[in-house]
Scaffold this active site. Structure first.
Site, mmCIF file in Angstrom:
data_model
loop_
_atom_site.group_PDB
_atom_site.id
_atom_site.type_symbol
_atom_site.label_atom_id
_atom_site.label_comp_id
_atom_site.label_asym_id
_atom_site.label_seq_id
_atom_site.Cartn_x
_atom_site.Cartn_y
_atom_site.Cartn_z
ATOM 1 N N CYS A 25 -10.227 -4.360 0.446
ATOM 2 C CA CYS A 25 -11.803 -3.563 0.699
ATOM 3 C C CYS A 25 -12.417 -3.843 -0.070
ATOM 4 O O CYS A 25 -11.615 -4.535 -2.052
ATOM 5 C CB CYS A 25 -10.902 -2.832 0.519
ATOM 6 N N ASN A 76 1.114 -1.087 -0.219
ATOM 7 C CA ASN A 76 -0.074 0.651 -0.416
ATOM 8 C C ASN A 76 1.334 1.966 -0.003
ATOM 9 O O ASN A 76 1.901 1.570 0.542
ATOM 10 C CB ASN A 76 -1.483 0.020 0.744
ATOM 11 N N GLU A 128 -3.514 -4.181 -2.969
ATOM 12 C CA GLU A 128 -3.327 -5.275 -4.733
ATOM 13 C C GLU A 128 -3.406 -4.467 -5.353
ATOM 14 O O GLU A 128 -3.325 -5.726 -7.053
ATOM 15 C CB GLU A 128 -5.615 -5.995 -3.674
ATOM 16 N N CYS A 171 -3.811 0.551 -2.293
ATOM 17 C CA CYS A 171 -4.153 -0.083 -1.792
ATOM 18 C C CYS A 171 -2.496 -1.188 -2.528
ATOM 19 O O CYS A 171 -2.418 -1.225 -3.086
ATOM 20 C CB CYS A 171 -5.691 -1.161 -1.548
HETATM 21 N N1 THU Z 1 -5.354 -1.330 2.980
HETATM 22 C C1 THU Z 1 -4.370 -1.802 1.503
HETATM 23 O O1 THU Z 1 -3.228 -2.178 1.216
HETATM 24 N N2 THU Z 1 -5.385 -3.564 1.297
HETATM 25 C C2 THU Z 1 -6.780 -3.782 1.828
HETATM 26 O O2 THU Z 1 -7.778 -4.714 1.323
HETATM 27 C C3 THU Z 1 -7.342 -2.765 2.982
HETATM 28 C C4 THU Z 1 -6.943 -1.783 3.381
HETATM 29 C C5 THU Z 1 -4.693 -0.141 3.044
HETATM 30 C C6 THU Z 1 -5.001 1.139 2.735
HETATM 31 C C7 THU Z 1 -4.256 2.000 3.422
HETATM 32 O O3 THU Z 1 -3.418 2.615 3.626
HETATM 33 C C8 THU Z 1 -4.677 0.418 4.802
HETATM 34 O O4 THU Z 1 -4.621 0.497 4.619
HETATM 35 C C9 THU Z 1 -5.700 1.411 6.205
HETATM 36 O O5 THU Z 1 -6.443 1.406 5.386
#
Ligand code: THU
Length: 137
Positions: A90, A46, A59, A57
């Site tokens: 998410c 992320n 993914e 994110c």
């Molecule tokens: N985040 C991800 O990288 N993937 C997800 O599926 C859930 C959330 C990250 C986004 C942000 O940088 C941190 O987690 C907190 O939400």
């Protein structure tokens, strides 16, 4: 390679990908690893921003790396964070995974220890909005 060995390896790659997470705001390190049909693996972390909504994110980082390298189908994706609970993608990432998923894609949701459970696309995004809807409109 047996499936469980393959998923363990993909989870390991997702855990390693957390290393470069840019998370000065949340402190929540996430890593992802996507597998393509020809066995290539792309990883991502992320990447946050002072304008919080601009965060990307793990993914989507991994998927965009795959697509920009000419690989626009994904057979599996592993996701992991620092949490002792399994990390699930998410809502936005579920939609982006659906765009590039092969039929039968496996979603490997892991915890920080590398324990994981496997899910299908239908488990995490039933009745997905896809390009089929656009073609039929
Ligand atoms: N985040 C991800 O990288 N993937 C997800 O599926 C859930 C959330 C990250 C986004 C942000 O940088 C941190 O987690 C907190 O939400």
């Amino acid at each position: 390679m047996g499936k469980s060995m393959e998923w363990n390896y993909l989870v390991e790659k997702a855990l390693q990908a957390r290393e470069f997470a840019y998370v000065p705001y949340s402190g929540f390190h996430v890593g992802a690893a996507v597998l393509t049909p020809d066995g290539e693996i792309f990883t991502g972390c992320n990447v946050e921003n002072a304008s919080y909504g601009a965060a990307i994110c793990a993914e989507r980082t991994a998927i965009v790396k795959a697509v920009s390298a000419g690989q626009n189908t994904i057979t599996a994706i592993a996701i992991a964070s620092d949490s002792e609970d399994l990390t699930f993608p998410c809502g936005i990432c579920r939609q982006v995974i659906a765009e590039f998923a092969v039929n039968g894609i496996r979603l490997i949701c892991a915890n920080r220890n590398g324990d994981y459970k496997e899910y299908s696309m239908n488990d995490i995004l039933p009745n997905a909005f896809t390009k089929d809807a656009l073609i039929k409109a």
